[in-house]
Design a protein around this motif. Structure first.
Motif, PDB file in Angstrom:
ATOM      1  N   GLN A 126      -8.498   8.219   0.805  1.00  0.00           N
ATOM      2  CA  GLN A 126      -8.728   7.433   2.018  1.00  0.00           C
ATOM      3  C   GLN A 126      -8.953   5.952   1.746  1.00  0.00           C
ATOM      4  N   THR A 127      -8.986   5.563   0.483  1.00  0.00           N
ATOM      5  CA  THR A 127      -9.177   4.155   0.149  1.00  0.00           C
ATOM      6  C   THR A 127      -8.340   3.806  -1.072  1.00  0.00           C
ATOM      7  N   ASP A 128      -7.997   2.557  -1.153  1.00  0.00           N
ATOM      8  CA  ASP A 128      -7.216   2.027  -2.269  1.00  0.00           C
ATOM      9  C   ASP A 128      -8.199   1.291  -3.187  1.00  0.00           C
ATOM     10  N   PRO A 129      -8.690   1.967  -4.246  1.00  0.00           N
ATOM     11  CA  PRO A 129      -9.742   1.360  -5.065  1.00  0.00           C
ATOM     12  C   PRO A 129      -9.276   0.138  -5.831  1.00  0.00           C
ATOM     13  N   TYR A 138     -14.341   8.872  -0.808  1.00  0.00           N
ATOM     14  CA  TYR A 138     -13.166   8.286  -0.168  1.00  0.00           C
ATOM     15  C   TYR A 138     -11.993   8.177  -1.147  1.00  0.00           C
ATOM     16  N   ARG A 159       0.849  -1.192   0.000  1.00  0.00           N
ATOM     17  CA  ARG A 159       0.000   0.000   0.000  1.00  0.00           C
ATOM     18  C   ARG A 159       0.886   1.244   0.000  1.00  0.00           C
ATOM     19  N   GLN A 199     -18.118   6.103  -1.778  1.00  0.00           N
ATOM     20  CA  GLN A 199     -16.899   5.443  -2.245  1.00  0.00           C
ATOM     21  C   GLN A 199     -16.077   6.408  -3.092  1.00  0.00           C
TER      22      GLN A 199
END
Length: 78
Positions: A49-52, A44, A5, A41
């Protein structure tokens, strides 16, 4: 197993999605609708804030009418 990540890339990707969305004069709600993803989603993603997933990125590209290569342009993801 190594954690792959990369917070810098995730943030840069979110910024890239926001820029492309704004260039097309789309609201977050409209892009989410066109992409078939949840508005939260998308929020984010744009906030980094998210790893799509690849599937989510593909859906966003469809909504933005761009290629995955254009979205992932390495010159803009730094």
């Amino acid at each position: 197993m190594k954690n792959v990540r990369n917070e810098i890339i995730i943030k840069a990707l979110g910024d890239r999605v926001r820029v492309l969305r704004n260039n097309k004069k789309l609201s977050m709600e409209k892009l989410a609708e066109l992409s078939g993803i949840d508005y939260r989603q998308l929020s984010y993603i744009e906030l980094g804030q998210t790893d799509p997933s690849l599937s989510t990125l593909h859906a966003l590209c469809s909504g933005l009418e761009i290629s995955l290569a254009e979205l992932m342009d390495s010159e803009t993801l730094r």
